[in-house]
Design a protein around this motif. Structure first.
Motif, PDB file in Angstrom:
ATOM      1  N   SER A  24       0.807  -1.221   0.000  1.00  0.00           N
ATOM      2  CA  SER A  24       0.000   0.000   0.000  1.00  0.00           C
ATOM      3  C   SER A  24       0.842   1.274   0.000  1.00  0.00           C
ATOM      4  O   SER A  24       0.440   2.298  -0.556  1.00  0.00           O
ATOM      5  CB  SER A  24      -0.933   0.015   1.211  1.00  0.00           C
ATOM      6  N   THR A  25       2.039   1.216   0.598  1.00  0.00           N
ATOM      7  CA  THR A  25       2.886   2.415   0.683  1.00  0.00           C
ATOM      8  C   THR A  25       4.124   2.351  -0.213  1.00  0.00           C
ATOM      9  O   THR A  25       4.714   3.383  -0.527  1.00  0.00           O
ATOM     10  CB  THR A  25       3.355   2.639   2.134  1.00  0.00           C
ATOM     11  N   GLY A  26       4.521   1.133  -0.603  1.00  0.00           N
ATOM     12  CA  GLY A  26       5.736   0.964  -1.398  1.00  0.00           C
ATOM     13  C   GLY A  26       7.007   1.091  -0.589  1.00  0.00           C
ATOM     14  O   GLY A  26       8.101   1.119  -1.146  1.00  0.00           O
ATOM     15  N   ARG A  27       6.882   1.164   0.759  1.00  0.00           N
ATOM     16  CA  ARG A  27       8.049   1.289   1.630  1.00  0.00           C
ATOM     17  C   ARG A  27       8.320  -0.021   2.344  1.00  0.00           C
ATOM     18  O   ARG A  27       7.442  -0.881   2.451  1.00  0.00           O
ATOM     19  CB  ARG A  27       7.814   2.403   2.656  1.00  0.00           C
ATOM     20  N   LEU A  28       9.556  -0.148   2.855  1.00  0.00           N
ATOM     21  CA  LEU A  28       9.902  -1.358   3.599  1.00  0.00           C
ATOM     22  C   LEU A  28       9.085  -1.452   4.881  1.00  0.00           C
ATOM     23  O   LEU A  28       8.826  -0.449   5.541  1.00  0.00           O
ATOM     24  CB  LEU A  28      11.386  -1.370   3.947  1.00  0.00           C
ATOM     25  N   THR A  29       8.687  -2.664   5.205  1.00  0.00           N
ATOM     26  CA  THR A  29       8.014  -2.916   6.474  1.00  0.00           C
ATOM     27  C   THR A  29       9.080  -3.183   7.527  1.00  0.00           C
ATOM     28  O   THR A  29       9.772  -4.202   7.486  1.00  0.00           O
ATOM     29  CB  THR A  29       7.074  -4.139   6.363  1.00  0.00           C
ATOM     30  N   TRP A  30       9.240  -2.251   8.468  1.00  0.00           N
ATOM     31  CA  TRP A  30      10.300  -2.356   9.453  1.00  0.00           C
ATOM     32  C   TRP A  30       9.855  -3.215  10.636  1.00  0.00           C
ATOM     33  O   TRP A  30       8.826  -2.970  11.247  1.00  0.00           O
ATOM     34  CB  TRP A  30      10.719  -0.975   9.948  1.00  0.00           C
ATOM     35  N   ASN A  31      10.648  -4.240  10.928  1.00  0.00           N
ATOM     36  CA  ASN A  31      10.435  -5.085  12.097  1.00  0.00           C
ATOM     37  C   ASN A  31      11.806  -5.572  12.556  1.00  0.00           C
ATOM     38  O   ASN A  31      12.832  -5.251  11.939  1.00  0.00           O
ATOM     39  CB  ASN A  31       9.498  -6.262  11.778  1.00  0.00           C
ATOM     40  N   ALA A  32      11.830  -6.328  13.642  1.00  0.00           N
ATOM     41  CA  ALA A  32      13.106  -6.779  14.211  1.00  0.00           C
ATOM     42  C   ALA A  32      13.885  -7.649  13.225  1.00  0.00           C
ATOM     43  O   ALA A  32      15.112  -7.537  13.106  1.00  0.00           O
ATOM     44  CB  ALA A  32      12.859  -7.540  15.510  1.00  0.00           C
ATOM     45  N   ARG A  33      13.169  -8.486  12.490  1.00  0.00           N
ATOM     46  CA  ARG A  33      13.820  -9.394  11.545  1.00  0.00           C
ATOM     47  C   ARG A  33      14.517  -8.614  10.430  1.00  0.00           C
ATOM     48  O   ARG A  33      15.674  -8.873  10.086  1.00  0.00           O
ATOM     49  CB  ARG A  33      12.775 -10.339  10.953  1.00  0.00           C
ATOM     50  N   CYS A  34      13.815  -7.634   9.883  1.00  0.00           N
ATOM     51  CA  CYS A  34      14.391  -6.819   8.811  1.00  0.00           C
ATOM     52  C   CYS A  34      15.555  -5.980   9.340  1.00  0.00           C
ATOM     53  O   CYS A  34      16.615  -5.899   8.704  1.00  0.00           O
ATOM     54  CB  CYS A  34      13.313  -5.923   8.210  1.00  0.00           C
ATOM     55  N   SER A  35      15.376  -5.370  10.511  1.00  0.00           N
ATOM     56  CA  SER A  35      16.421  -4.520  11.080  1.00  0.00           C
ATOM     57  C   SER A  35      17.700  -5.298  11.339  1.00  0.00           C
ATOM     58  O   SER A  35      18.805  -4.835  11.008  1.00  0.00           O
ATOM     59  CB  SER A  35      15.936  -3.875  12.383  1.00  0.00           C
ATOM     60  N   MET A  36      17.595  -6.489  11.908  1.00  0.00           N
ATOM     61  CA  MET A  36      18.782  -7.297  12.196  1.00  0.00           C
ATOM     62  C   MET A  36      19.460  -7.769  10.922  1.00  0.00           C
ATOM     63  O   MET A  36      20.689  -7.891  10.866  1.00  0.00           O
ATOM     64  CB  MET A  36      18.401  -8.492  13.081  1.00  0.00           C
ATOM     65  N   THR A  37      18.665  -8.028   9.890  1.00  0.00           N
ATOM     66  CA  THR A  37      19.245  -8.415   8.599  1.00  0.00           C
ATOM     67  C   THR A  37      20.103  -7.285   8.045  1.00  0.00           C
ATOM     68  O   THR A  37      21.245  -7.493   7.612  1.00  0.00           O
ATOM     69  CB  THR A  37      18.132  -8.762   7.593  1.00  0.00           C
TER      70      THR A  37
END
Length: 266
Positions: A137-150
């Motif tokens: 819906s926004t075209g932006r990354l969905t930020w969560n702990a899994r993505c941040s640590m990656t």
């Protein structure tokens, strides 16, 4: 003329891939011009960092850079690059060349396998869940702990290798960011260029504070790299990503073998 030619080749590859310029700068200076690793390091960092900055600005203008992801990776990379610089001073020059050769061979294999995997994914239906996913819906990354640590892991490894081998880190960021996210390739390349620019120039600043300087030949190489970057960015949309990856993989394999021979025979 040789300095200009090698600089332009490094710039073109960096503009096309967002990954290859950094890892080619050191071999261009050591194999092509006969410089030592100590002489080549500041020139490679400034050439790649400045060229990557221009490419990143072009990506920002086109709205391709995932600037929050780039900022996170660059901040973490800037924290680990001094560790790489310290380790580089403790390791003998021949061992560093052997390590560089090993990295080249690893990059060659990974790029070739990634190109084949991309071809398979392109022919298969259905989306694959990855660590970092774009919000439809926004075209932006969905930020969560899994993505941040990656992203932290990618940035930390990239920074360490930038300090240790002066390779920029794009060769790691591009395949890793592609593997663990659903961001399109042109945005991945632009984001990688921003991270490479920030980490490389930060690492160079650390070296300059220790009294390292540039020669006139180094300045000429840097200017040629910038010209090559412009050419590479213009050609990038016209070249197949799969063909580019496979060609770059073959080039890395050849250069890795030449670096290995240099380390063993000298």
């Amino acid at each position: 003329m040789l300095i200009i030619l090698l600089g332009m080749v490094v710039g073109v590859v960096l503009g096309l891939t967002g990954a290859g310029g950094g890892i080619l700068a050191i071999p261009a200076l050591t194999l092509g011009l006969g410089w030592t690793l100590v002489q080549a390091t500041p020139v490679a960092l400034l050439a790649v960092g400045t060229a990557a900055a221009l490419g990143a600005l072009d990506g920002l203008r086109k709205g391709l850079v995932r600037y929050k992801a780039a900022a996170l990776m660059a901040i973490v990379g800037s924290m680990t690059s001094p560790i790489g610089l310290y380790l580089a001073r403790q390791i003998p020059s021949r061992a560093l060349v052997l390590m560089f050769s090993g990295v080249m061979m690893f990059v060659s294999l990974r790029m070739f396998l990634q190109a084949r995997a991309d071809a398979r994914e392109g022919s298969s239906a259905g989306a694959i869940e990855k660590n970092c996913m774009l919000n439809p819906s926004t075209g932006r990354l969905t930020w969560n702990a899994r993505c941040s640590m990656t992203l932290v892991s990618i940035g930390a490894t990239s920074g360490l290798l930038t300090g240790l081998l002066s390779v920029g880190g794009g060769f790691l960021i591009v395949p890793a960011f592609r593997k663990f996210s659903d961001v399109r390739i042109h945005a991945v390349v632009s984001t990688s260029l921003m991270v490479v620019a920030l980490v490389s120039l930060g690492t160079l600043g650390n070296l300059m504070s220790q009294g390292v300087s540039l020669s006139s030949e180094g300045v000429m190489f840097i200017v040629a790299t910038l010209a090559g970057m412009f050419a590479g960015r213009l050609m990038a949309p016209r070249i197949s990503a799969q063909w580019l990856q496979q060609g770059f993989a073959a080039l890395c394999a050849v250069i890795g073998l030449l670096m290995l021979a240099k380390a063993v025979l000298t």
